[in-house]
Design an enzyme around this catalytic site. Structure first.
Site, mmCIF file in Angstrom:
data_model
loop_
_atom_site.group_PDB
_atom_site.id
_atom_site.type_symbol
_atom_site.label_atom_id
_atom_site.label_comp_id
_atom_site.label_asym_id
_atom_site.label_seq_id
_atom_site.Cartn_x
_atom_site.Cartn_y
_atom_site.Cartn_z
ATOM 1 C CE LYS A 175 60.575 -13.993 47.354
ATOM 2 N NZ LYS A 175 60.639 -14.238 45.763
ATOM 3 C CD GLU A 250 72.920 -1.789 51.444
ATOM 4 O OE1 GLU A 250 72.538 -0.825 50.815
ATOM 5 O OE2 GLU A 250 73.416 -1.837 52.556
#
Length: 480
Positions: A175, A250
Site C-alpha cells: 500500500k 521506521e
C-alpha cells in the site's frame, strides 16, 4: 483526459470493489490532476492478501538466481523509463527535478543490488562437535510481507522494501501513500513487464484505516514493514504485534547537526542548509536542528540566513531548487510551527511565509535563532523547511541537546577535532551518525534505521539487514 489507475492483484489490473476513486493533484499546480486512483476497501485488501498467500510457496520454491533475473530486468525497465518516472515523481510529490531524478536512480540501483543478492541467499556451514555430522543453516522466506510506504520518497522507499522481499522469496501486499501513488504504480508495471509471476506482488491504493489495517492484521500476512509518522507507526506496530507478525517500523526524526569551533563555518552552513531545505525539508532524516558552539554562532547564523534566502523556490518542473510541500495540510502545519516558534520567543531570522508562486503549496525556507532546546520547534518533528539554530557552550552541552529529544534517527557533527568526531560516534543516540556530512543521504548497501521513537529497533533496512528481515533461519543437523 485524466488517467484512471487500477490496483494490481493476482497479476491483473483491477478496479476497487468499492467503485470509488480519488484524485491526486500536482502540489505545485493544484489544477493539474496527475491521475485518478482506486479507493480500495477491506475486501480489496483481503483479495490481495489471498493472492499473495496463494503464490507464496511457488515463489519461495523459485531458485534465487531466477528471482534475481526478474529483479534485474525490472531494474532495466526502470532505467529505460527514468525520464518518465522522474516527471511523474515531480508532478505528484513536488521534488525539484534533480532530486526526483536522483531518487529514481536510487530505485534502479537498489534493484540491481538485490538482483545480485538473490543468488547469495542461502545459509552458513559450521563445524560440528560430533563425528559424521554436517551442521548448517538454511535461510527461508518469512512468507507474505505487508508493505506500507510514505509519500516523501515514493519510489525509493518502496524499492528498498520490495526488492529484498522478492529477492528472498517472499510475496507482497503493498500500500503506497495516497498523496503520491503514481510513481510506485509504474514501479509495479516494471516488475510485471519483467515477468514477475501472478500474485507475487499486489498493489492496492486506498485509506490506511481499511487497506493498511487489513495488511497489518490479516492472519495470512507474516511480516509488516512500515515507514511513516510515529503516530501511525505506533498503531501499525500494535496491530501487527497483536497478531504475532514480524515487524519493522521506521518513523520520525528531529535530526541535529552539531557545529564545533574547529569547523569551517562556510562548509558547516552548506552541510546544514542542504540537509534542512533539500527535498523541502520533507525527509525523516532532514536537519531540523543546528546546535552551534557560541564561538561561531553569529557567523553561522549569518551564513545560514544568506543561504536560505538564496534558495530558489518554485515548481520542480520549472527548474526550481526547492519545490512545494506535498499538500495543503503539510503547508499549514509548517506555517503553524513558524507561528509557534515566534510565540515561544525564538527569533525568526528569515523566511516562514507562504509564497505566491503559482497555484501550489510553497513556503519560504525559515531560519530561527536563539532557540531554546525545550521549545516545541526544537522538540517536535515539523516535516518542512524550518531550521532551529541552538547555541551551546561546549561539546558536552551540544551532545546533551542533540540527544534530548524523543527521536534518534540521524545526527551529524562538523568538526576538525578527531577526538570530538570519535566521541560523537559513541555518544550519539541515533541509528545513523555522520561526521562532516549532512544528516540526509544514505548508502544502499549498509543498514538504515533509528533509535528511540524513530524506530521499532527490531530490524534494519537496506544492505544485508534488508535480507535479514525477510528471512528466517533453519538450523540443520545432518548425521551421516
Amino acid at each position: 483526459m485524466t488517467e484512471t489507475n487500477y490496483n494490481y492483484v493476482d497479476g491483473e489490473w483491477v478496479a476497487a470493489g468499492t467503485g470509488e476513486t480519488f484524485a491526486v493533484h500536482n502540489p505545485a499546480d493544484r489544477s493539474d490532476v496527475v491521475g485518478e486512483f482506486q479507493k480500495a476497501g477491506t475486501a480489496d485488501a483481503e483479495a490481495a492478501v489471498e493472492a499473495a498467500d496463494e503464490a507464496s510457496q511457488m515463489w519461495a520454491d523459485t531458485p534465487g538466481p531466477e528471482r534475481g533475473r526478474i529483479l534485474r530486468a525490472a531494474g532495466q525497465n526502470l532505467a529505460d523509463r527514468k525520464g518518465e518516472l522522474t516527471e511523474t515523481l515531480v508532478r505528484e510529490e513536488g521534488k525539484a527535478r534533480p532530486e526526483a531524478a536522483g531518487e529514481v536512480q536510487r530505485a534502479i540501483d537498489i534493484f540491481g543490488y538485490y538482483a545480485a543478492k538473490a543468488s547469495d541467499v542461502g545459509g552458513t556451514v559450521k563445524a560440528s562437535s560430533s563425528d559424521n555430522t554436517r551442521l548448517y543453516t538454511v535461510n527461508e522466506p518469512v512468507g507474505v510481507a505487508g508493505l506500507i510506504t510514505p509519500w516523501n520518497y515514493p519510489i525509493a522507499i518502496p524499492a528498498w522494501k520490495i526488492a529484498p522481499a522478492l529477492a528472498t522469496g517472499n510475496t507482497i501486499v503493498f500500500k503506497p501513500a495516497s498523496q503520491a501513488p503514481g510513481v510506485s504504480r509504474k514501479l509495479v508495471e516494471c516488475l510485471d513487464e519483467a515477468g514477475l509471476p501472478d500474485g507475487v506482488l499486489n498493489y492496492v491504493t486506498g485509506p490506511g484505516s481499511e487497506v493498511g489495517e487489513t495488511f497489518s492484521t490479516h492472519e495470512a500476512v507474516d511480516a509488516v514493514s512500515f515507514t511513516g509518522s510515529s503516530a501511525v507507526g505506533d498503531t501499525v506496530g500494535r496491530q501487527a504485534n497483536e497478531t504475532g507478525k514480524r515487524v519493522q517500523l521506521e518513523m520520525g526524526g528531529k535530526n541535529p547537526t552539531i557545529v564545533m569551533p574547529s569547523a569551517d563555518v562556510d562548509e558547516a552552513v552548506d552541510i546544514v542548509v542542504s540537509g534542512a531545505f533539500g527535498v523541502t525539508g520533507q525527509a525523516c532524516t532532514a536537519t531540523s536542528r543546528a546546535i552551534v558552539h557560541e564561538d561561531v554562532y553569529d557567523e553561522f547564523v549569518e551564513g545560514a540566513v544568506a543561504a536560505a534566502e538564496a534558495v530558489e523556490v518554485g515548481p520542480g518542473l520549472d527548474g526550481a531548487e526547492m519545490g512545494p510541500q506535498v499538500s495543503e495540510s503539510e503547508l499549514d502545519s509548517t506555517l503553524e510551527y513558524v507561528d509557534i516558534g515566534v510565540n515561544e520567543g525564538a527569533t525568526l531570522e528569515t523566511g516562514g511565509d507562504e509564497i505566491d508562486a503559482g497555484d501550489g503549496f510553497f513556503v519560504e525556507p525559515a531560519v530561527f535563532s536563539h532557540v531554546d532546546p525545550t521549545m516545541r520547534i526544537a522538540q517536535e518533528e515539523i516535516f518542512g523547511p524550518v531550521l532551529a539554530v541552538i547555541p551551546v557552550s561546549g561539546y558536552e552541552e551540544a551532545v546533551e541537546v542533540a540527544n534530548g529529544v524523543r527521536y534518534g534517527l540521524s545526527a551529524s557533527i562538523v568538526t576538525q577535532d578527531l577526538s570530538e568526531a570519535n566521541r560523537f560516534v559513541e555518544d550519539s543516540e541515533s541509528g545513523v551518525v555522520k561526521v562532516n556530512e549532512k544528516t540526509t543521504g544514505l548508502e544502499l548497501h549498509v543498514p538504515f534505521g533509528g533509535m528511540k521513537d524513530s524506530s521499532s529497533e527490531t530490524y534494519r533496512e537496506q544492505g544485508d539487514a534488508g535480507i535479514d528481515f525477510y528471512t528466517i533461519s533453519k538450523t540443520v543437523y545432518m548425521n551421516y
